[in-house]
Design a protein around this motif. Structure first.
Motif, PDB file in Angstrom:
ATOM      1  N   SER A  40       0.190   8.864   1.689  1.00  0.00           N
ATOM      2  CA  SER A  40       0.157   8.396   3.125  1.00  0.00           C
ATOM      3  C   SER A  40      -1.242   8.629   3.701  1.00  0.00           C
ATOM      4  N   THR A  41      -1.924   9.189   3.100  1.00  0.00           N
ATOM      5  CA  THR A  41      -3.578   9.213   3.391  1.00  0.00           C
ATOM      6  C   THR A  41      -4.493   8.799   2.687  1.00  0.00           C
ATOM      7  N   LYS A  42      -4.090   7.920   1.702  1.00  0.00           N
ATOM      8  CA  LYS A  42      -5.104   7.291   0.963  1.00  0.00           C
ATOM      9  C   LYS A  42      -4.461   5.699   0.634  1.00  0.00           C
ATOM     10  N   SER A  43      -3.769   5.335   1.299  1.00  0.00           N
ATOM     11  CA  SER A  43      -3.270   3.998   1.182  1.00  0.00           C
ATOM     12  C   SER A  43      -3.729   2.690   1.567  1.00  0.00           C
ATOM     13  N   GLY A  44      -4.633   3.085   2.594  1.00  0.00           N
ATOM     14  CA  GLY A  44      -5.418   1.799   3.101  1.00  0.00           C
ATOM     15  C   GLY A  44      -6.589   2.238   3.785  1.00  0.00           C
ATOM     16  N   ALA A  45      -7.479   1.079   4.011  1.00  0.00           N
ATOM     17  CA  ALA A  45      -8.440   1.562   5.001  1.00  0.00           C
ATOM     18  C   ALA A  45      -8.290   1.832   6.228  1.00  0.00           C
ATOM     19  N   ALA A  46      -7.141   1.467   6.944  1.00  0.00           N
ATOM     20  CA  ALA A  46      -7.057   1.766   8.441  1.00  0.00           C
ATOM     21  C   ALA A  46      -6.436   3.398   8.382  1.00  0.00           C
ATOM     22  N   ASN A  47      -5.861   3.818   7.467  1.00  0.00           N
ATOM     23  CA  ASN A  47      -5.118   5.065   7.496  1.00  0.00           C
ATOM     24  C   ASN A  47      -4.030   4.945   8.520  1.00  0.00           C
TER      25      ASN A  47
ATOM     26  N   ALA B 127      -6.704  -0.360  -4.203  1.00  0.00           N
ATOM     27  CA  ALA B 127      -5.550   0.115  -3.701  1.00  0.00           C
ATOM     28  C   ALA B 127      -4.311   0.190  -4.551  1.00  0.00           C
ATOM     29  N   VAL B 128      -4.475  -0.476  -5.666  1.00  0.00           N
ATOM     30  CA  VAL B 128      -3.624  -0.602  -6.846  1.00  0.00           C
ATOM     31  C   VAL B 128      -3.617   0.553  -7.540  1.00  0.00           C
ATOM     32  N   ASN B 129      -5.015   0.932  -7.922  1.00  0.00           N
ATOM     33  CA  ASN B 129      -5.286   2.101  -8.687  1.00  0.00           C
ATOM     34  C   ASN B 129      -4.897   3.373  -7.968  1.00  0.00           C
ATOM     35  N   ARG B 130      -5.103   3.464  -7.065  1.00  0.00           N
ATOM     36  CA  ARG B 130      -4.754   4.722  -6.227  1.00  0.00           C
ATOM     37  C   ARG B 130      -3.152   4.930  -6.242  1.00  0.00           C
ATOM     38  N   THR B 131      -2.675   3.801  -6.023  1.00  0.00           N
ATOM     39  CA  THR B 131      -1.236   3.946  -5.999  1.00  0.00           C
ATOM     40  C   THR B 131      -0.636   4.182  -7.516  1.00  0.00           C
ATOM     41  N   LEU B 132      -1.193   3.659  -8.464  1.00  0.00           N
ATOM     42  CA  LEU B 132      -0.826   3.946  -9.967  1.00  0.00           C
ATOM     43  C   LEU B 132      -1.223   5.537 -10.239  1.00  0.00           C
ATOM     44  N   ASP B 133      -2.255   5.856  -9.701  1.00  0.00           N
ATOM     45  CA  ASP B 133      -2.513   7.343 -10.068  1.00  0.00           C
ATOM     46  C   ASP B 133      -1.505   8.312  -9.497  1.00  0.00           C
ATOM     47  N   THR B 134      -1.154   7.907  -8.244  1.00  0.00           N
ATOM     48  CA  THR B 134      -0.205   8.638  -7.455  1.00  0.00           C
ATOM     49  C   THR B 134       1.269   8.518  -8.374  1.00  0.00           C
ATOM     50  N   LEU B 135       1.559   7.275  -8.817  1.00  0.00           N
ATOM     51  CA  LEU B 135       2.760   7.351  -9.669  1.00  0.00           C
ATOM     52  C   LEU B 135       2.685   8.016 -10.872  1.00  0.00           C
ATOM     53  N   GLN B 136       1.601   8.106 -11.544  1.00  0.00           N
ATOM     54  CA  GLN B 136       1.476   8.940 -12.886  1.00  0.00           C
ATOM     55  C   GLN B 136       1.619  10.378 -12.563  1.00  0.00           C
ATOM     56  N   ARG B 137       0.997  10.841 -11.389  1.00  0.00           N
ATOM     57  CA  ARG B 137       0.949  12.355 -11.399  1.00  0.00           C
ATOM     58  C   ARG B 137       2.381  12.690 -10.584  1.00  0.00           C
ATOM     59  N   ALA B 138       3.059  11.723 -10.036  1.00  0.00           N
ATOM     60  CA  ALA B 138       4.333  12.107  -9.552  1.00  0.00           C
ATOM     61  C   ALA B 138       5.325  11.894 -10.265  1.00  0.00           C
ATOM     62  N   PHE B 139       5.463  10.842 -11.234  1.00  0.00           N
ATOM     63  CA  PHE B 139       6.465  10.584 -11.913  1.00  0.00           C
ATOM     64  C   PHE B 139       6.331  10.586 -13.498  1.00  0.00           C
ATOM     65  N   ARG B 140       4.857  10.743 -13.814  1.00  0.00           N
ATOM     66  CA  ARG B 140       4.418  10.796 -15.360  1.00  0.00           C
ATOM     67  C   ARG B 140       5.008   9.556 -16.080  1.00  0.00           C
ATOM     68  N   LEU B 141       4.493   8.465 -15.758  1.00  0.00           N
ATOM     69  CA  LEU B 141       4.780   7.314 -16.294  1.00  0.00           C
ATOM     70  C   LEU B 141       3.750   6.778 -17.365  1.00  0.00           C
ATOM     71  N   ARG B 142       4.231   6.080 -18.358  1.00  0.00           N
ATOM     72  CA  ARG B 142       3.300   5.610 -19.259  1.00  0.00           C
ATOM     73  C   ARG B 142       2.505   4.404 -18.892  1.00  0.00           C
ATOM     74  N   ASN B 143       1.058   4.458 -19.147  1.00  0.00           N
ATOM     75  CA  ASN B 143       0.543   3.202 -18.891  1.00  0.00           C
ATOM     76  C   ASN B 143      -0.218   2.691 -20.118  1.00  0.00           C
TER      77      ASN B 143
END
Length: 622
Positions: free
Chosen positions: A251-258, A149-165
């Motif tokens: 909103s569609t990948k944030s958790g198991a329950a959708n 769940a963290v990795n999915r959100t981090l992936d979103t943050l990188q694509r949306a805001f182009r932040l360094r990791n």
């Protein structure tokens, strides 16, 4: 002849011992602990009135068989008086979590959850996954139910805001943008492709997103996209469009329950399902209006425990090391919902709402959590059904009083005595418990290289000496060692000296002729050696345990041997760290050349003083 009355002896165990404690107890709130003859904590309990609560244990016949066994085993008790029942609940949960008493409802599979950390100790903030103590300066967002769940959100943050990791060392060493910049996943503040001020604005947008301000952020980005399009700056408009799309995907990948709620933003939803004497509790994490994943928990319980008791014990233990959200939504009411509410509010230092929803969206989401718990328990019971039968077979095979809950299997590994290590693996009703595996570097200088008996003695001595000193550690019910009668005798002697042999069942498994699997012999104290019929499930299970211990031991040994093979001669010199080692090797070309250098040659290397040069020279020319 003396007419004085004989001194009344204090009872040693059981109801009479407990009644003796009751005489001196106050009618105040507090926590009590019950110990067995070995000093192991059997049970931790809380009470609004200690005297009344402990008095109940003196009515021995009114309790079920399981609690009678606990009362009979009690040889000592300890008490802590608290200011309030709420304080008693918090202390009780903390002690249960730390001591893991046998007769308590216990959250066995509790773990730390990952967070997203926005580091603020660098001019260009780094966004990364974090687990553990919060020692790094920055803002923490979470918890998330899993690393995925963290990795999915981090992936979103990188694509949306182009932040360094990247790490700080990589950041400082860049001279041109890396691949992350080329694929539009980073804005490259490291090489000045974006100013630190503009990069700080991106960090601010990302934090708004994590705080649940995504609607306002989306509207602002849409306005900027339209403005860029009107100005014919289509590249900028396309970049903003991609950022909006990336944010929408969470909103569609944030958790198991959708599910993303609309009637609340920050809450934990806890759903419980009981079946077959087992329990699964499902926790959904909702933060900033987003579902940040769900996790399954299988607390240890007895048949007499009610749903109200189970969920109260779970909540108290679950939040001992986690932040509490604004709301906790439950499928079942605790025994004392007011007490739980006060305890969580006191811990969070703000008002917390503990609710059992009866209608609407909250009720629907709680129902979803219960259904997830039901499905998870079904899978768990299917997996553990066969395991339970195997453990019952092991109990019968070795003549144990109870089904083993913790099995430790020991093995050694070395090559002609070099890089010698000892290791043990752990198994139980839930299968292999890999987080509990441990290794030991053989340290005893008196142990002859290659002496398997001596190595096994050292490992068992160190392991059980620590168990005896630390009441927080969990004792094994069954100890299996890889070896024959000789290893069994060596280990028996060691455990007898520690006075712990009576607490465990000890078995040695010797390999069959020509190391033939299926023809193993078993050795136990006070019993002739024996074998098992081939192709029996219990034999296969014991072979798996032994093979897993062997795999773990030899894997650790190989890793240590590989590390020693690539060790640099400079590693053993005091004052030589990675920087100076790199400077020496760059200057001389090899460790062999460093060894042959004069003191003056060594002192000519940047960062090496005359004194350190003498230390290096003396190290190689003693």
């Amino acid at each position: 002849m003396s007419d004085s009355k004989p001194t009344e002896k204090k009872p040693k165990y059981g109801p009479k011992l407990i009644a003796d404690y009751v005489k001196r107890l106050p009618g105040k709130p507090g926590v009590y602990r019950m110990f067995d003859e070995f000093g192991t904590v059997l049970y931790v309990g809380k009470a609004k009135d200690l005297k009344k609560r402990v008095t109940a244990y003196t009515s021995y016949d009114r309790h079920p068989t399981r609690l009678r066994r606990m009362i009979r085993a009690t040889t000592a008790m300890e008490f802590v008086i608290t200011e309030s029942e709420t304080e008693a609940l918090i202390l009780e949960a903390s002690l249960i979590k730390r001591l893991k008493p046998r007769y308590n409802i216990l959250l066995r599979d509790d773990k730390s959850f990952p967070y997203i950390l926005v580091r603020k100790d660098h001019p260009a903030a780094q966004v990364t996954k974090h687990r553990g103590a919060r020692k790094i300066k920055g803002d923490y967002y979470g918890p998330f139910a899993s690393a995925g769940a963290v990795n999915r959100t981090l992936d979103t943050l990188q694509r949306a805001f182009r932040l360094r990791n990247c790490s700080d060392s990589i950041y400082e060493s860049r001279t041109r943008p890396c691949l992350q910049y080329q694929i539009k996943r980073c804005s490259a503040p490291c090489t000045g492709e974006i100013s630190l001020e503009d990069y700080g604005n991106l960090i601010g947008d990302a934090e708004d997103f994590l705080c649940g301000k995504s609607d306002k952020l989306r509207q602002r980005l849409q306005g900027q996209m339209e403005a860029a399009s009107k100005e014919m700056n289509f590249e900028k408009a396309a970049e903003l469009r991609d950022r909006i799309r990336a944010m929408a995907q969470v909103s569609t990948k944030s958790g198991a329950a959708n599910i993303n709620p609309t009637t609340f933003s920050d809450a934990d939803v806890i759903g419980m399902y009981n079946a077959g004497g087992q329990t699964c509790i499902q926790v959904f994490f909702f933060r900033a209006g987003q579902n940040w994943g769900n996790s399954s928990h299988f607390p240890r319980r007895s048949a007499e425990d009610t749903p109200e008791q189970i969920i109260e014990a779970f909540i108290a233990q679950f939040y001992t090391n986690k932040p509490v959200p604004k709301q906790v939504l439950l499928s079942h009411p605790p025994e004392r919902i007011d007490l739980i509410t006060d305890a969580l509010s006191e811990k969070a230092d703000r008002k917390i709402d503990v609710l059992i929803p009866q209608r609407g969206e909250k009720k629907k989401i709680v129902g979803q959590a219960v259904r997830n718990a039901e499905e998870a328990l079904g899978r768990k019971m299917a997996e553990t059904g066969a395991q339970a039968k195997l453990l019952k077979d092991v109990q019968d095979l070795f003549g144990m009083e109870d089904i083993p809950q913790r099995i430790e299997v020991y093995d050694n590994s070395h090559i002609q005595g070099t890089n010698a290590i000892g290791a043990f693996i752990v198994a139980g009703p839930e299968g292999f418990r890999k987080r509990d595996y441990r290794t030991f570097n053989i340290k005893d200088a008196t142990v002859t290289p290659g002496d398997d008996f001596g190595m096994m003695r050292e490992v068992l001595q160190r392991r059980f000496a620590r168990l005896s000193k630390d009441p927080k550690l969990e004792w094994p019910d069954l100890v299996i060692i890889d070896g024959g009668k000789g290893q069994l005798s060596a280990v028996t002697e060691t455990l007898e000296k520690l006075n712990v042999l009576g607490r465990i069942t000890l078995v040695a498994i010797a390999k069959g002729p020509d190391r033939n699997a299926g023809r193993e012999t078993f050795h136990m104290n006070g019993r002739d050696m024996f074998t098992l019929p081939m192709r029996t499930p219990a034999l296969y299970y014991l072979q798996r345990l032994r093979d897993e211990a062997h795999r773990f031991a030899i894997g650790t040994h190989r890793a240590r041997r590989k590390k020693s093979m690539i060790a640099n001669p400079l590693d053993g010199i005091d004052g030589i760290g990675p920087g100076r080692k790199k400077a020496l090797l760059s200057h001389f070309g090899s460790a062999k050349a460093v060894k042959g250098a004069t003191v003056d040659d060594l002192a000519s290397v940047e960062g090496v003083s005359q004194k350190l040069a003498q230390v290096i020279h003396d190290y190689f020319h003693e």
